[in-house]
Design an enzyme around this catalytic site. Sequence first.
Site, PDB file in Angstrom:
ATOM      1  N   HIS A 174       0.881  -1.193   0.000  1.00 30.21           N
ATOM      2  CA  HIS A 174       0.000   0.000   0.000  1.00 30.21           C
ATOM      3  C   HIS A 174       0.909   1.231   0.000  1.00 30.21           C
ATOM      4  O   HIS A 174       1.754   1.372  -0.878  1.00 30.21           O
ATOM      5  CB  HIS A 174      -0.916  -0.113   1.229  1.00 30.21           C
ATOM      6  CG  HIS A 174      -2.047   0.853   1.285  1.00 30.21           C
ATOM      7  ND1 HIS A 174      -2.418   1.665   0.240  1.00 30.21           N
ATOM      8  CD2 HIS A 174      -2.926   1.155   2.299  1.00 30.21           C
ATOM      9  CE1 HIS A 174      -3.454   2.404   0.593  1.00 30.21           C
ATOM     10  NE2 HIS A 174      -3.780   2.120   1.838  1.00 30.21           N
ATOM     11  N   HIS A 228      -2.203  -2.222  -9.829  1.00 28.10           N
ATOM     12  CA  HIS A 228      -3.203  -1.644  -8.933  1.00 28.10           C
ATOM     13  C   HIS A 228      -4.447  -2.513  -8.957  1.00 28.10           C
ATOM     14  O   HIS A 228      -4.792  -3.059 -10.002  1.00 28.10           O
ATOM     15  CB  HIS A 228      -3.557  -0.222  -9.378  1.00 28.10           C
ATOM     16  CG  HIS A 228      -4.174   0.579  -8.291  1.00 28.10           C
ATOM     17  ND1 HIS A 228      -5.519   0.542  -8.021  1.00 28.10           N
ATOM     18  CD2 HIS A 228      -3.620   1.408  -7.389  1.00 28.10           C
ATOM     19  CE1 HIS A 228      -5.759   1.330  -7.001  1.00 28.10           C
ATOM     20  NE2 HIS A 228      -4.638   1.866  -6.587  1.00 28.10           N
ATOM     21  N   ASP A 246       2.806   5.533  -6.603  1.00 25.66           N
ATOM     22  CA  ASP A 246       4.037   5.411  -5.815  1.00 25.66           C
ATOM     23  C   ASP A 246       5.290   5.291  -6.669  1.00 25.66           C
ATOM     24  O   ASP A 246       6.397   5.342  -6.141  1.00 25.66           O
ATOM     25  CB  ASP A 246       3.938   4.177  -4.894  1.00 25.66           C
ATOM     26  CG  ASP A 246       2.872   4.358  -3.831  1.00 25.66           C
ATOM     27  OD1 ASP A 246       2.820   5.457  -3.273  1.00 25.66           O
ATOM     28  OD2 ASP A 246       2.106   3.429  -3.579  1.00 25.66           O
TER      29      ASP A 246
HETATM   30  N1  CMC Z   1       4.960  -6.762 -10.435  1.00 28.04           N
HETATM   31  C1  CMC Z   1       4.856  -7.968 -11.034  1.00 28.04           C
HETATM   32  N2  CMC Z   1       3.715  -8.651 -11.141  1.00 28.04           N
HETATM   33  C2  CMC Z   1       2.631  -8.111 -10.605  1.00 28.04           C
HETATM   34  C3  CMC Z   1       2.644  -6.849  -9.952  1.00 28.04           C
HETATM   35  C4  CMC Z   1       3.874  -6.177  -9.877  1.00 28.04           C
HETATM   36  N3  CMC Z   1       3.954  -4.985  -9.304  1.00 28.04           N
HETATM   37  N4  CMC Z   1       1.420  -6.551  -9.514  1.00 28.04           N
HETATM   38  C5  CMC Z   1       0.635  -7.580  -9.847  1.00 28.04           C
HETATM   39  N5  CMC Z   1       1.361  -8.508 -10.507  1.00 28.04           N
HETATM   40  C6  CMC Z   1       0.866  -9.759 -11.110  1.00 28.04           C
HETATM   41  C7  CMC Z   1       0.500 -10.772 -10.015  1.00 28.04           C
HETATM   42  O1  CMC Z   1       1.611 -11.577  -9.683  1.00 28.04           O
HETATM   43  C8  CMC Z   1      -0.612 -11.534 -10.694  1.00 28.04           C
HETATM   44  O2  CMC Z   1      -0.024 -12.397 -11.629  1.00 28.04           O
HETATM   45  P1  CMC Z   1      -0.685 -13.855 -11.924  1.00 28.04           P
HETATM   46  O3  CMC Z   1      -2.028 -13.547 -12.534  1.00 28.04           O
HETATM   47  O4  CMC Z   1       0.267 -14.534 -12.824  1.00 28.04           O
HETATM   48  O5  CMC Z   1      -0.799 -14.527 -10.575  1.00 28.04           O
HETATM   49  C9  CMC Z   1      -1.350 -10.455 -11.492  1.00 28.04           C
HETATM   50  O6  CMC Z   1      -0.356  -9.455 -11.775  1.00 28.04           O
HETATM   51  C10 CMC Z   1      -2.528  -9.834 -10.753  1.00 28.04           C
HETATM   52  O7  CMC Z   1      -2.035  -9.263  -9.546  1.00 28.04           O
HETATM   53  P2  CMC Z   1      -2.711  -9.378  -8.105  1.00 28.04           P
HETATM   54  O8  CMC Z   1      -1.630  -9.524  -7.092  1.00 28.04           O
HETATM   55  O9  CMC Z   1      -3.788 -10.417  -8.149  1.00 28.04           O
HETATM   56  O10 CMC Z   1      -3.379  -7.955  -8.006  1.00 28.04           O
HETATM   57  P3  CMC Z   1      -3.964  -7.284  -6.707  1.00 28.04           P
HETATM   58  O11 CMC Z   1      -5.068  -6.417  -7.152  1.00 28.04           O
HETATM   59  O12 CMC Z   1      -4.246  -8.298  -5.655  1.00 28.04           O
HETATM   60  O13 CMC Z   1      -2.723  -6.401  -6.164  1.00 28.04           O
HETATM   61  C11 CMC Z   1      -1.224  -4.606  -5.867  1.00 28.04           C
HETATM   62  C12 CMC Z   1      -2.600  -5.041  -6.408  1.00 28.04           C
HETATM   63  C13 CMC Z   1      -1.123  -3.089  -5.956  1.00 28.04           C
HETATM   64  C14 CMC Z   1      -1.119  -5.011  -4.389  1.00 28.04           C
HETATM   65  C15 CMC Z   1      -0.129  -5.292  -6.700  1.00 28.04           C
HETATM   66  O14 CMC Z   1      -0.225  -4.862  -8.039  1.00 28.04           O
HETATM   67  C16 CMC Z   1       1.259  -5.019  -6.137  1.00 28.04           C
HETATM   68  O15 CMC Z   1       1.690  -5.735  -5.235  1.00 28.04           O
HETATM   69  N6  CMC Z   1       1.997  -3.989  -6.664  1.00 28.04           N
HETATM   70  C17 CMC Z   1       3.287  -3.635  -6.128  1.00 28.04           C
HETATM   71  C18 CMC Z   1       3.112  -2.812  -4.856  1.00 28.04           C
HETATM   72  C19 CMC Z   1       2.607  -1.415  -5.145  1.00 28.04           C
HETATM   73  O16 CMC Z   1       3.101  -0.724  -6.027  1.00 28.04           O
HETATM   74  N7  CMC Z   1       1.624  -0.980  -4.351  1.00 28.04           N
HETATM   75  C20 CMC Z   1       1.061   0.381  -4.449  1.00 28.04           C
HETATM   76  C21 CMC Z   1      -0.336   0.358  -4.942  1.00 28.04           C
HETATM   77  S1  CMC Z   1      -0.961   1.968  -5.415  1.00 28.04           S
HETATM   78  C22 CMC Z   1      -0.954   3.015  -4.058  1.00 28.04           C
HETATM   79  C23 CMC Z   1      -1.415   2.474  -2.771  1.00 28.04           C
HETATM   80  O17 CMC Z   1      -2.344   1.685  -2.666  1.00 28.04           O
HETATM   81  O18 CMC Z   1      -0.829   2.868  -1.778  1.00 28.04           O
END
Ligand code: CMC
Length: 434
Positions: free
Chosen positions: A268, A307, A363
Amino acid sequence: MKERTLKIVDDANGLSYTLPVENGTIRAMDLRQIKTGPDDFGLMTYDPAFTNTASCRSSITYIDGDRGILQYRGYPIETLAEHCTFLEVAYLLIFGELPTQSELKSWVYDITHHTMLHETVKKFMEGFRYNAHPMGMLVSTVAALSTIYPESRNIFDAATRHHQILRLIGKMPTIAAYTYRHQLGLPYIYPDNDLSYSENFMNMLWKMVEPKYQANPVLARALDILFILHADHEQNCSTNTMRCVGSAQTDPFLSTAAAAAALAGPLHGGANEAVLIMLDEIGSKDKVPAYVKKIKEGHGKLMGFGHRVYKNYDPRAKIIKWTAEQVFEVTGRNAKLDIALELERIALQDDYFIQRKLYPNVDFYSGIIYQAMGFNPEMFTVLFAIPRTAGWLAQWQEMITDPEQKISRPRQVYTGENTRDFVPLSERGTAVRR
Ligand code: CMC
């Protein structure tokens, strides 16, 4: 127009049910009538991480994740970032309308006159270890304010609520600046009422022995824009925490501390700090392809990418990129920008990221600006928490005044043992369990 309904046929007994559809949702409680027999509890939904569950009605923030649209109270984020100050936007979030000139004047006056911390809070903060993480300090200090303002428990009184909103928005930069000075071993600087919200924050961060701190206007405006961009983002993890904790009728200081704790996580608000750590680890532009390959092989995530809601470019990231140019004209270019731009270029052409619709989020670039301004990465999430406080409080107030809301309490699917016979300790044998 005919109202939309959903027909469900239960294969267990052939019974059918017609459920009303309102605003693209069915009420989860309408499923409870779907039973296989009188002893059946009724159907529930299973939605770990709330990926497809609306937990409230809200009129504060609108996001269209597919089209990359973000609006506060109906105003596009781009317009607000261009024309407003952060406090104007905070007013909009809290009250639902942009302020008139006189409303803004008294709002700014009131916030400005709630920036001081009780001296005992300063002493409390002095007790932290010299290298305490600023987010840990911020979370604990905001919670500690609850002990100073016990009347804040009176959450159903509108005037009391308003008073705590002024206090929290007013004091957040002061706490944040104190965490920064504490780490550096510098004396705390008291707020200066002649200065704007962001200038005063800069004054409390960076004033040394000069009689009056002069904030660079470009940097002060950039900080204000960053605050606007971070002010609210509908039902994200920390806002959901604010609503969840607040739904137990906990006071707003403790609820805000809980929300800030949620924000601290690297998935987050903690992502901005994690991005800088990642860029340091990559080291140079030429190492980007190898790093992206590693991520695609399942070793970690590209921080600042992806996201839950945006499946397009995060509109905030676009504005931040533009703001970075203004900041770098003053501070000089942060060399990490080149690594970040290369990372973005390569990722946006790569099938892995294209298929999963992973774009830079808020971010990704914010930390590069903050670092150029002189913040160390540990401070980045604190800088996120300051403006998000306005959003948390707007959402908290909306929740408190919403007659449909109750204490937040999800159901579970129990997967444990059925009722078992108790075995006395002396008869349990010697098997080693982990
Ligand atoms: N790098 C590589 N792969 C990714 C990433 C990433 N940053 N984000 C998602 N994926 C992949 C994930 O592994 C999954 O792949 P598969 O379908 O093969 O299993 C697919 O994309 C879908 O991702 P998810 O984890 O199911 O998506 P989510 O909605 O649960 O997670 C998230 C959203 C923001 C937590 C995630 O994208 C993430 O961990 N990003 C990196 C951390 C980040 O930048 N967070 C800030 C978010 S924006 C501001 C805030 O909220 O504070």
